[in-house]
Write an enzyme that holds these catalytic residues in place. Structure first.
Site, PDB file in Angstrom:
ATOM      1  N   PHE A 147      -5.254   9.458  -5.713  1.00 45.51           N
ATOM      2  CA  PHE A 147      -4.163  10.424  -5.740  1.00 45.51           C
ATOM      3  C   PHE A 147      -2.815   9.725  -5.872  1.00 45.51           C
ATOM      4  CE2 PHE A 147      -1.033  12.942  -3.198  1.00 45.51           C
ATOM      5  CZ  PHE A 147      -0.882  13.981  -4.095  1.00 45.51           C
ATOM      6  N   GLU A 148      -2.634   8.633  -5.141  1.00 45.54           N
ATOM      7  CA  GLU A 148      -1.372   7.891  -5.204  1.00 45.54           C
ATOM      8  C   GLU A 148      -1.168   7.253  -6.573  1.00 45.54           C
ATOM      9  OE1 GLU A 148      -1.568   6.966  -0.408  1.00 45.54           O
ATOM     10  OE2 GLU A 148      -2.378   5.547  -1.870  1.00 45.54           O
ATOM     11  N   ASP A 185       0.873  -1.176   0.000  1.00 44.36           N
ATOM     12  CA  ASP A 185       0.000   0.000   0.000  1.00 44.36           C
ATOM     13  C   ASP A 185       0.911   1.227   0.000  1.00 44.36           C
ATOM     14  OD1 ASP A 185      -1.974   1.855   0.219  1.00 44.36           O
ATOM     15  OD2 ASP A 185      -2.657   1.260   2.220  1.00 44.36           O
ATOM     16  N   THR A 241      -9.596   2.591   7.382  1.00 46.25           N
ATOM     17  CA  THR A 241     -10.258   1.692   6.434  1.00 46.25           C
ATOM     18  C   THR A 241      -9.293   1.221   5.344  1.00 46.25           C
ATOM     19  OG1 THR A 241     -11.078   3.643   5.258  1.00 46.25           O
ATOM     20  CG2 THR A 241     -12.597   2.570   6.789  1.00 46.25           C
ATOM     21  N   GLY A 242      -8.390   2.093   4.915  1.00 45.55           N
ATOM     22  CA  GLY A 242      -7.423   1.706   3.887  1.00 45.55           C
ATOM     23  C   GLY A 242      -6.464   0.644   4.378  1.00 45.55           C
ATOM     24  N   ASP A 243      -6.049   0.743   5.643  1.00 48.25           N
ATOM     25  CA  ASP A 243      -5.144  -0.247   6.219  1.00 48.25           C
ATOM     26  C   ASP A 243      -5.838  -1.599   6.349  1.00 48.25           C
ATOM     27  OD1 ASP A 243      -3.222   1.820   6.567  1.00 48.25           O
ATOM     28  OD2 ASP A 243      -4.235   2.430   8.404  1.00 48.25           O
TER      29      ASP A 243
END
Length: 339
Positions: A151-152, A117, A239-241
């Site tokens: 964005f990443e 990630d 939530t992303g983790d």
């Protein structure tokens, strides 16, 4: 389902919070539920996540991380790793140290799966040193799966995503940089770009989607899918983790099949994350009204007090069933189509 007769051991390298669910605190529990032994390396230890008005704690240096790697290796503890997960790093030297360690692990176990990630920023704001961007581009050659947000993905691919077409192109560029499996985790595209068969009745131009792109091993062409899901008006952290940790488990599950599908694995992940988010949102609504004496019904943006932030923490333990068996209790509004 995860084959629990096989021993999976993951090394999760990211931040840690004493209180709340973010970084490793949001990643370890879901992996353990799904049958993984998890070794945890905390590059950051904070009292709480940075969504609170204040926090305390410290960060490891690259030499500290290398010392931990050396200790593992000296005791023969690196031979059993089947998976590596990395989240927020934020330090160029540490990230470079991790890259070298992953290469060493892959020389020990060529089948090791590395899910990366590339946590660098969100919604137009970079919150790591700019020199980390080219290093992550280089790491794409080592990773098996990468999970950037919009964005990443834009900064890694050097493509502005303003449509479904440019989102697909960005994913293709990431393939070109070396990674076979790409998941753009939170994607905003014009409503008119979304295929009609998966449009949700409540969707607008501000709705979020998830795009998967998997290189076909025979043709080399990407197989791309779009996943739609409901969103909730509130404040969410971690939530992303949790998402990327679940990718580790669900992708491993798919790898047991003759034709592994990144899209199928990701849909299960989205179902779990969405269910946890919904439960968290319901908890927010209940407590926000109490904490504000009924003056505020929903949170918009970052909460202003520690008490409000605390009531927004992920309902992780309460959502054990949703994490383990999303196909039984997940949101039926989640849909997917091949692009």
């Amino acid at each position: 389902m995860i084959d629990r007769s096989v021993a999976y051991r993951a090394l999760s390298i990211q931040s840690h919070m004493v209180s709340g669910y973010c970084g490793n605190k949001a990643a370890v529990f879901p992996l353990q539920i799904l049958g993984f032994d998890v070794d945890v390396l905390n590059t950051v230890q904070f009292s709480n996540h940075t969504g609170y008005p204040s926090w305390t704690g410290n960060r490891l240096a690259d030499t500290d991380v290398q010392e931990l790697f050396d200790g593992l290796e000296k005791n023969g503890l690196i031979d059993d790793y089947t998976h590596i997960l990395t989240g927020y790093i934020g330090n160029y030297a540490i990230l470079d140290t991790i890259k070298r360690f992953v290469l060493k692990l892959k020389s020990v176990n060529p089948n090791l799966i590395y899910v990366c990630d590339p946590v660098m920023g969100d919604w137009g704001r970079l919150y790591v040193a700019p020199e980390i961007v080219p290093l992550y581009r280089n790491i794409l050659q080592v990773a098996n799966v990468v999970t950037p947000n919009q964005f990443e993905a834009e900064i890694l691919a050097d493509i502005k995503i303003d449509s479904l077409v440019t989102a697909k192109e960005a994913a293709k560029k990431l393939h070109f940089l070396g990674v076979s499996n790409v998941i753009i985790t939170t994607l905003k595209v014009p409503f008119k770009d979304v295929p009609s068969e998966i449009r949700l009745p409540t969707a607008t131009d501000e709705s979020l989607y998830c795009l998967t792109s998997q290189t076909d091993p025979q043709t080399g062409s990407p197989r791309q899918h779009l996943i739609v899901f409901p969103t909730y008006r509130g404040y969410f952290s971690g939530t992303g983790d949790m998402f990327t940790a679940l990718v580790v488990a669900r992708w491993q599950e798919e790898l047991k099949k003759s034709s592994p599908s990144l899209a199928a694995a990701t849909k299960l992940v989205v179902m779990s994350v969405n269910a946890v988010t919904r439960r968290t949102w319901e908890n927010q609504v209940k407590h926000v009204k109490k904490l504000t004496n009924g003056e505020v019904e929903y949170l918009d943006g970052k909460p202003s007090t520690p008490a409000l932030v605390r009531c927004c923490e992920l309902q992780m333990v309460q959502s054990k069933l949703e994490i383990e068996k999303p196909e039984m209790v997940g949101e039926t509004a989640i849909k997917m189509t091949q692009l």
